[in-house]
Design an enzyme around this catalytic site. Structure first.
Site, short mmCIF file in Angstrom:
data_model
loop_
_atom_site.label_atom_id
_atom_site.label_comp_id
_atom_site.label_asym_id
_atom_site.label_seq_id
_atom_site.Cartn_x
_atom_site.Cartn_y
_atom_site.Cartn_z
CG HIS A 30 -1.67 -1.24 1.47
ND1 HIS A 30 -2.92 -1.51 0.98
CD2 HIS A 30 -1.28 -2.35 2.16
CE1 HIS A 30 -3.29 -2.72 1.37
NE2 HIS A 30 -2.31 -3.26 2.07
CB SER A 33 13.28 23.27 -13.90
OG SER A 33 12.47 24.44 -13.94
CE LYS A 82 11.42 20.10 -10.62
NZ LYS A 82 9.98 20.27 -10.64
CD GLU A 121 8.69 13.04 -15.24
OE1 GLU A 121 7.67 13.70 -15.03
OE2 GLU A 121 9.81 13.57 -15.43
#
Ligand code: ARG
Length: 482
Positions: free
Chosen positions: A157, A278, A284, A291
């Site tokens: 979970h 970024s 970043k 992704e």
């Protein structure tokens, strides 16, 4: 002149529109190698059976090899008016060798031709994909060996559950990928029958030898029913289904990389090669490659959905609908290939933060099950009661705002008099993982054994994309690499 009622969108008349919707050369030119190999095999068989003279056969084969060289060198001009790869190649052959080219199409049709070409293409693609899967598995196995002792939180979970080793976690993906390779090879086995010679749909009156063409093209045998042979696109569907499952596995792994590489988790650092910065936030490092791998399942499963809907309800035998098989299949299988390559790069470059993982592994009372197991083992307390006692111990630690390791022997005795100081040795995450030596469990010793097993399997086959012999490993399956 375009049609007045609906021609606004079109600068040209209906014939050009027909050409645009009908032509497949824009995408099926990819099949040129398979198309030419199929034609050479066909012409050779036609000469052997006396349907074609040896001279014509030789002229055809020489001409086809020239066409092949032209396409490979980029000097070939594809024509949309000639619709598809089959007619483009044949038309160029005619320019080169004249009338003999017209005899090549004896005893075949574009229907059996395209089925043959695409089967050969899918077969080659499966071989490449399986090799790529094996390469990724090997990268994972290598990392798993390095990280056999590294302890991380195991989740259910996505809540901290029990400590596991990072090596064990990586090997879970090796198992999944092993089944993926097995599914691809299984599809390969079933597709490897030659449609060539089924002609348009009914077979042919010429005394052809389908075994010979099958043999020349590396097929196991000819297909047994001509209607089925020209209508079958199962082989693509199966491959896309196997590809979708593999992409789903990659997507899960990619998601874990995204989570692990976040500042909040900080379990791994992905390399600069597979991350981006970024334009506005200087701190970043975005896991873009992960992704995108996570996302590719969309188009891969989309291709399966698309083609299965195209095929649904089609009457036998060939219908032009089936030309819609190629773009989606090319796109999906390219995407899987790219995903596998990106994943292999990310795994190789990924640097785990062992300390951070260990600290996180100890959080959330992750060794509570070990206390319960100790109560069962050492004090002969039934598991259900041990579970209850452990619950009270966890509640006490929570109250005292410390981990289980922070509890004193007095604390334990306060909950249950029978507990003695030996309990302390089961409280560490190291003891927890080391104890899990059951077959398939997370113990470092197990990880090393499993990694070694996979290494033997993978290095034995890494250079051999052909279906593999089943090896024996103490009666346990090889995860599909057979
Ligand atoms: N380009 C066609 C396809 O991909 C080849 C087969 C054409 N057959 C036909 N009868 N028009 O399906």
């Amino acid at each position: 002149m375009s049609n007045k009622m609906w021609g606004g969108r079109f600068a040209t008349g209906p014939d050009a529109i027909m050409e645009e919707i009908n032509a497949s050369i824009g995408f099926d030119q990819r099949l040129f190698r398979q198309d030419i190999a199929g034609s050479i095999a066909h012409a050779t068989m036609l000469a052997e059976t006396g349907i074609l003279t040896q001279e014509d056969r030789d002229a055809i084969v020489a001409g086809l090899n020239e066409v092949l060289a032209e396409i490979e060198s980029g000097s070939f001009t594809f024509s949309r008016a000639l619709e598809d790869i089959h007619m483009n190649v044949e038309s160029r052959l005619r320019e080169k060798i004249g009338d003999a080219a017209g005899r090549l199409h004896t005893a075949r049709s574009r229907n059996d031709q395209v089925a043959t070409d695409f089967k050969l293409y899918i077969r080659d693609t499966i071989d490449t994909l399986v090799m790529q899967v094996h390469t990724l598995q090997l990268a994972l196995v290598t990392k798993a060996e390095d990280e056999a002792q590294t302890i991380m939180p195991g989740f259910t979970h996505l809540q901290s559950a029990q400590p596991v080793t990072f090596g064990h976690h990586l090997l879970a993906y090796v198992e999944m990928l092993g089944r993926d390779a097995g599914r691809l090879l299984d599809a390969r086995k079933r597709l490897n029958e030659s449609p060539l010679g089924s002609a348009a749909l009914a077979g042919t009156p010429y005394p052809i030898n389908r075994e010979r063409t099958a043999e020349q093209l590396g097929f196991d045998r000819p297909t047994a029913n001509s209607l089925d042979a020209v209508s079958d696109r199962d082989f693509i569907l199966e491959t896309l289904a196997a590809a979708s499952i593999c992409a789903m596995h990659l997507s899960r792994f990619a998601e874990e990389m995204v989570i692990w590489s976040s500042a909040q988790f900080g379990f791994v650092r992905l390399s600069d090669k597979f991350t981006t910065g970024s334009s506005i936030m200087p701190q970043k490092r975005n896991p873009d490659a992960a992704e995108l791998v996570r996302a590719k399942i969309g188009r891969i499963l989309g291709a399966l959905t698309s083609l299965i809907v195209v095929m649904k309800g089609l009457p036998l035998a060939y219908s032009k609908d089936m030309q819609e098989d190629k773009e989606v299949a090319f796109d999906a299988l390219d995407a899987l290939s790219l995903s596998l390559a990106a994943m292999t790069g990310m795994v190789g470059d990924m640097v785990p933060n062992r300390e951070r993982m260990r600290v996180s592994a100890a959080a959330g009372f992750s060794t509570a099950t070990d206390i319960a197991d100790w109560l069962v083992r050492e004090l002969n307390i039934p598991f259900r009661d041990a579970h209850h006692i452990t619950g009270q111990i966890v509640a006490l630690a929570e109250q005292k705002n410390c981990g289980l390791e922070g509890l004193t022997i007095e604390d334990f005795k306060f909950i249950d008099q029978r507990i003695d100081s030996r309990i302390h040795k089961v409280l560490t995450v190291e003891a927890s993982v080391a104890a899990r030596q059951s077959y398939g469990g997370t113990a470092p010793a197990n990880v090393l054994i499993q990694a070694a097993r996979w290494k033997t399997i993978l290095t034995g086959e890494a250079h051999d994309p052909k279906p593999l012999q089943k090896k024996k490993h103490g009666g346990h399956g090889d995860g599909g690499v057979e």
